[in-house]
Design a protein around this motif. Structure first.
Motif, PDB file in Angstrom:
ATOM      1  N   VAL A 302       0.841  -1.201   0.000  1.00  0.00           N
ATOM      2  CA  VAL A 302       0.000   0.000   0.000  1.00  0.00           C
ATOM      3  C   VAL A 302       0.874   1.247   0.000  1.00  0.00           C
ATOM      4  O   VAL A 302       0.616   2.211  -0.734  1.00  0.00           O
ATOM      5  CB  VAL A 302      -0.953   0.010   1.215  1.00  0.00           C
ATOM      6  N   PHE A 303       1.940   1.235   0.814  1.00  0.00           N
ATOM      7  CA  PHE A 303       2.802   2.401   0.947  1.00  0.00           C
ATOM      8  C   PHE A 303       3.422   2.809  -0.384  1.00  0.00           C
ATOM      9  O   PHE A 303       3.599   3.994  -0.666  1.00  0.00           O
ATOM     10  CB  PHE A 303       3.905   2.094   1.967  1.00  0.00           C
ATOM     11  N   ARG A 304       3.751   1.829  -1.209  1.00  0.00           N
ATOM     12  CA  ARG A 304       4.412   2.114  -2.489  1.00  0.00           C
ATOM     13  C   ARG A 304       3.439   2.166  -3.673  1.00  0.00           C
ATOM     14  O   ARG A 304       3.860   2.302  -4.817  1.00  0.00           O
ATOM     15  CB  ARG A 304       5.490   1.063  -2.761  1.00  0.00           C
ATOM     16  N   SER A 305       2.163   2.095  -3.405  1.00  0.00           N
ATOM     17  CA  SER A 305       1.176   2.064  -4.491  1.00  0.00           C
ATOM     18  C   SER A 305       0.975   3.451  -5.100  1.00  0.00           C
ATOM     19  O   SER A 305       1.347   4.464  -4.509  1.00  0.00           O
ATOM     20  CB  SER A 305      -0.166   1.544  -3.976  1.00  0.00           C
ATOM     21  N   SER A 306       0.364   3.486  -6.267  1.00  0.00           N
ATOM     22  CA  SER A 306       0.102   4.767  -6.950  1.00  0.00           C
ATOM     23  C   SER A 306      -0.938   5.604  -6.222  1.00  0.00           C
ATOM     24  O   SER A 306      -1.060   6.807  -6.460  1.00  0.00           O
ATOM     25  CB  SER A 306      -0.367   4.506  -8.386  1.00  0.00           C
ATOM     26  N   LYS A 307      -1.694   4.987  -5.322  1.00  0.00           N
ATOM     27  CA  LYS A 307      -2.722   5.703  -4.562  1.00  0.00           C
ATOM     28  C   LYS A 307      -2.160   6.374  -3.310  1.00  0.00           C
ATOM     29  O   LYS A 307      -2.872   7.093  -2.614  1.00  0.00           O
ATOM     30  CB  LYS A 307      -3.853   4.742  -4.151  1.00  0.00           C
ATOM     31  N   ALA A 308      -0.890   6.116  -3.002  1.00  0.00           N
ATOM     32  CA  ALA A 308      -0.270   6.663  -1.798  1.00  0.00           C
ATOM     33  C   ALA A 308       0.342   8.027  -2.098  1.00  0.00           C
ATOM     34  O   ALA A 308       1.210   8.144  -2.953  1.00  0.00           O
ATOM     35  CB  ALA A 308       0.796   5.699  -1.289  1.00  0.00           C
ATOM     36  N   LEU A 309      -0.118   9.044  -1.399  1.00  0.00           N
ATOM     37  CA  LEU A 309       0.314  10.422  -1.660  1.00  0.00           C
ATOM     38  C   LEU A 309       1.096  11.016  -0.487  1.00  0.00           C
ATOM     39  O   LEU A 309       1.169  12.226  -0.333  1.00  0.00           O
ATOM     40  CB  LEU A 309      -0.906  11.304  -1.960  1.00  0.00           C
ATOM     41  N   HIS A 310       1.709  10.173   0.323  1.00  0.00           N
ATOM     42  CA  HIS A 310       2.335  10.666   1.550  1.00  0.00           C
ATOM     43  C   HIS A 310       3.572  11.519   1.306  1.00  0.00           C
ATOM     44  O   HIS A 310       3.900  12.379   2.132  1.00  0.00           O
ATOM     45  CB  HIS A 310       2.669   9.503   2.490  1.00  0.00           C
ATOM     46  N   PHE A 311       4.280  11.316   0.201  1.00  0.00           N
ATOM     47  CA  PHE A 311       5.448  12.162  -0.053  1.00  0.00           C
ATOM     48  C   PHE A 311       5.028  13.545  -0.560  1.00  0.00           C
ATOM     49  O   PHE A 311       5.665  14.559  -0.242  1.00  0.00           O
ATOM     50  CB  PHE A 311       6.422  11.476  -1.009  1.00  0.00           C
ATOM     51  N   GLN A 312       3.949  13.611  -1.311  1.00  0.00           N
ATOM     52  CA  GLN A 312       3.346  14.908  -1.675  1.00  0.00           C
ATOM     53  C   GLN A 312       2.859  15.606  -0.409  1.00  0.00           C
ATOM     54  O   GLN A 312       3.059  16.816  -0.225  1.00  0.00           O
ATOM     55  CB  GLN A 312       2.185  14.666  -2.641  1.00  0.00           C
ATOM     56  N   GLN A 313       2.249  14.835   0.468  1.00  0.00           N
ATOM     57  CA  GLN A 313       1.752  15.321   1.753  1.00  0.00           C
ATOM     58  C   GLN A 313       2.912  15.872   2.600  1.00  0.00           C
ATOM     59  O   GLN A 313       2.789  16.935   3.220  1.00  0.00           O
ATOM     60  CB  GLN A 313       1.082  14.143   2.457  1.00  0.00           C
ATOM     61  N   ALA A 314       4.055  15.166   2.591  1.00  0.00           N
ATOM     62  CA  ALA A 314       5.222  15.616   3.356  1.00  0.00           C
ATOM     63  C   ALA A 314       5.777  16.919   2.794  1.00  0.00           C
ATOM     64  O   ALA A 314       6.104  17.842   3.553  1.00  0.00           O
ATOM     65  CB  ALA A 314       6.305  14.533   3.333  1.00  0.00           C
ATOM     66  N   GLU A 315       5.876  17.024   1.475  1.00  0.00           N
ATOM     67  CA  GLU A 315       6.347  18.271   0.871  1.00  0.00           C
ATOM     68  C   GLU A 315       5.425  19.423   1.233  1.00  0.00           C
ATOM     69  O   GLU A 315       5.864  20.552   1.471  1.00  0.00           O
ATOM     70  CB  GLU A 315       6.419  18.150  -0.652  1.00  0.00           C
ATOM     71  N   ASN A 316       4.133  19.137   1.307  1.00  0.00           N
ATOM     72  CA  ASN A 316       3.159  20.198   1.594  1.00  0.00           C
ATOM     73  C   ASN A 316       3.274  20.745   3.010  1.00  0.00           C
ATOM     74  O   ASN A 316       2.715  21.805   3.306  1.00  0.00           O
ATOM     75  CB  ASN A 316       1.746  19.701   1.300  1.00  0.00           C
ATOM     76  N   ARG A 317       4.009  20.045   3.896  1.00  0.00           N
ATOM     77  CA  ARG A 317       4.298  20.635   5.208  1.00  0.00           C
ATOM     78  C   ARG A 317       5.009  21.965   5.018  1.00  0.00           C
ATOM     79  O   ARG A 317       4.745  22.940   5.729  1.00  0.00           O
ATOM     80  CB  ARG A 317       5.176  19.689   6.045  1.00  0.00           C
ATOM     81  N   LEU A 318       5.949  22.009   4.080  1.00  0.00           N
ATOM     82  CA  LEU A 318       6.710  23.232   3.812  1.00  0.00           C
ATOM     83  C   LEU A 318       5.797  24.370   3.391  1.00  0.00           C
ATOM     84  O   LEU A 318       5.846  25.473   3.956  1.00  0.00           O
ATOM     85  CB  LEU A 318       7.757  22.968   2.717  1.00  0.00           C
ATOM     86  N   HIS A 319       4.958  24.132   2.407  1.00  0.00           N
ATOM     87  CA  HIS A 319       4.174  25.208   1.815  1.00  0.00           C
ATOM     88  C   HIS A 319       3.104  25.726   2.779  1.00  0.00           C
ATOM     89  O   HIS A 319       2.830  26.932   2.823  1.00  0.00           O
ATOM     90  CB  HIS A 319       3.549  24.732   0.508  1.00  0.00           C
TER      91      HIS A 319
END
Length: 337
Positions: A302-319
């Motif tokens: 699940v973590f590596r699936s195309s439906k997982a957006l956690h790295f986009q979510q992590a980047e969005n901490r910055l913005h």
């Protein structure tokens, strides 16, 4: 110039209205675009920011540091050995000293009362990077990610699966209700959120025509969810509870079988990180040796699936952190929202 945010602190999500939170999310999206286009936005030029960390961090420290730099400010990191609240100096005295030297203060630690005292006595905006009760900057990143993906928030359904008593579950419960997102906390009965928090969320949900559900029934809790969200089973400071939490929460592991229970092919997966999805960390190896478990709150599939957006979510901490800092400390024109 008018700025309804100026000088305010962001200590928990209920500090701002629905419209104000939506403004912050949209402003963060704008700041993200500016950064991607390499357009400078030095709204805090000449400002000095104190970053107080009683709890260690990767994303929060990195996001606040880069956000300050991007905004033209300078950030000074003070770790747990630099700030000893209540040991050598009271929170009140520390707040007054730091407030006289810095223009804004971030705090990440254990006690919500400490961040509240910092805001009360420092005289400058204070931002909650995480406490045991709330995680407000994480929420802005989460809902920015959701809005980027679905292009809306109202009417979506978010199912949080895991420890219902931690700060992420608390914040998701209340923030979802404020923003008009249907929220389902799916957790064992012994880990239900505080009844007062559930009541608070339901009060907000009434105003936004959304729904609030807390259940230990996985099938019911995740049915038709647009977002499945989970977090680590054991928070910082609770490491001695690994065995108890594993026994309680293993049935709530986010795997492909659980994702299928949503009956929604468009369901995305979110996680505030770090995640124990493989054996690439010392903690995960220890857990495998002790309990025979190679994946915890989420499977690697699940973590590596195309439906997982956690790295986009992590980047969005910055913005999103940048948006909060800019509006509460910068001389921006922001009409009433």
């Amino acid at each position: 110039m008018e700025n309804i945010f100026y000088g305010k602190s962001y200590l928990k999500e209920i500090d701002f209205t629905k419209d104000e939170l939506l403004y912050l999310i949209d402003f963060a999206r704008h700041l993200k675009e500016l950064k991607q286009k390499n357009i400078s936005h030095h709204y805090l030029l000449g400002k000095n920011i104190a970053l107080l960390f009683e709890k260690t961090s990767t994303r929060t420290r990195a996001a606040f540091t880069v956000a300050a730099n991007d905004l033209g400010a300078k950030a000074e990191y003070l770790g747990k050995n630099d700030i000893q609240f209540g040991k050598k100096e009271s929170v009140e005295d520390t707040a007054k000293v730091l407030g006289s030297m810095f223009d804004g203060i971030e705090y990440r630690g254990f006690s919500q009362s400490i961040v509240e005292e910092l805001a009360e006595y420092s005289g400058v905006p204070v931002w909650n990077g995480l406490t045991d009760e709330w995680h407000p900057t994480q929420m802005l990143a989460d809902f920015l990610t959701i809005k980027e993906h679905f292009d809306r928030l109202t009417g979506l359904t978010l199912a949080y699966v895991g420890d219902g008593r931690n700060n992420v579950a608390h914040s998701l419960l209340v923030t979802s209700a404020i923003l008009g997102v249907n929220i389902s906390i799916v957790t064992p009965k012994s880990l239900y959120p505080d009844p007062e928090l559930i009541s608070l969320a339901k009060k907000y949900a009434t105003a936004t025509n959304s729904t609030v559900s807390v259940t230990d029934d996985i099938d019911q809790g995740v049915n038709q969810a647009d977002i499945i969200y989970t977090d680590v089973w054991v928070s910082m400071g609770e490491e001695e509870q690994f065995k108890e939490r594993i026994d309680l929460l293993l049935p709530y592991q986010v795997n492909q079988q659980l994702m299928a229970k949503t009956h929604n092919p468009e369901t995305i997966f979110l996680h505030c990180l770090p995640a124990f999805h493989d054996l690439a960390t010392d903690v995960a190896k220890e857990v495998q040796t002790t309990y025979g478990l190679s994946e915890m709150e989420v499977t690697d599939e699940v973590f590596r699936s195309s439906k997982a957006l956690h790295f986009q979510q992590a980047e969005n901490r910055l913005h999103t952190i940048k948006a909060v800092m800019a509006v509460t400390l910068g001389n921006l024109f922001i009409p009433k929202v």
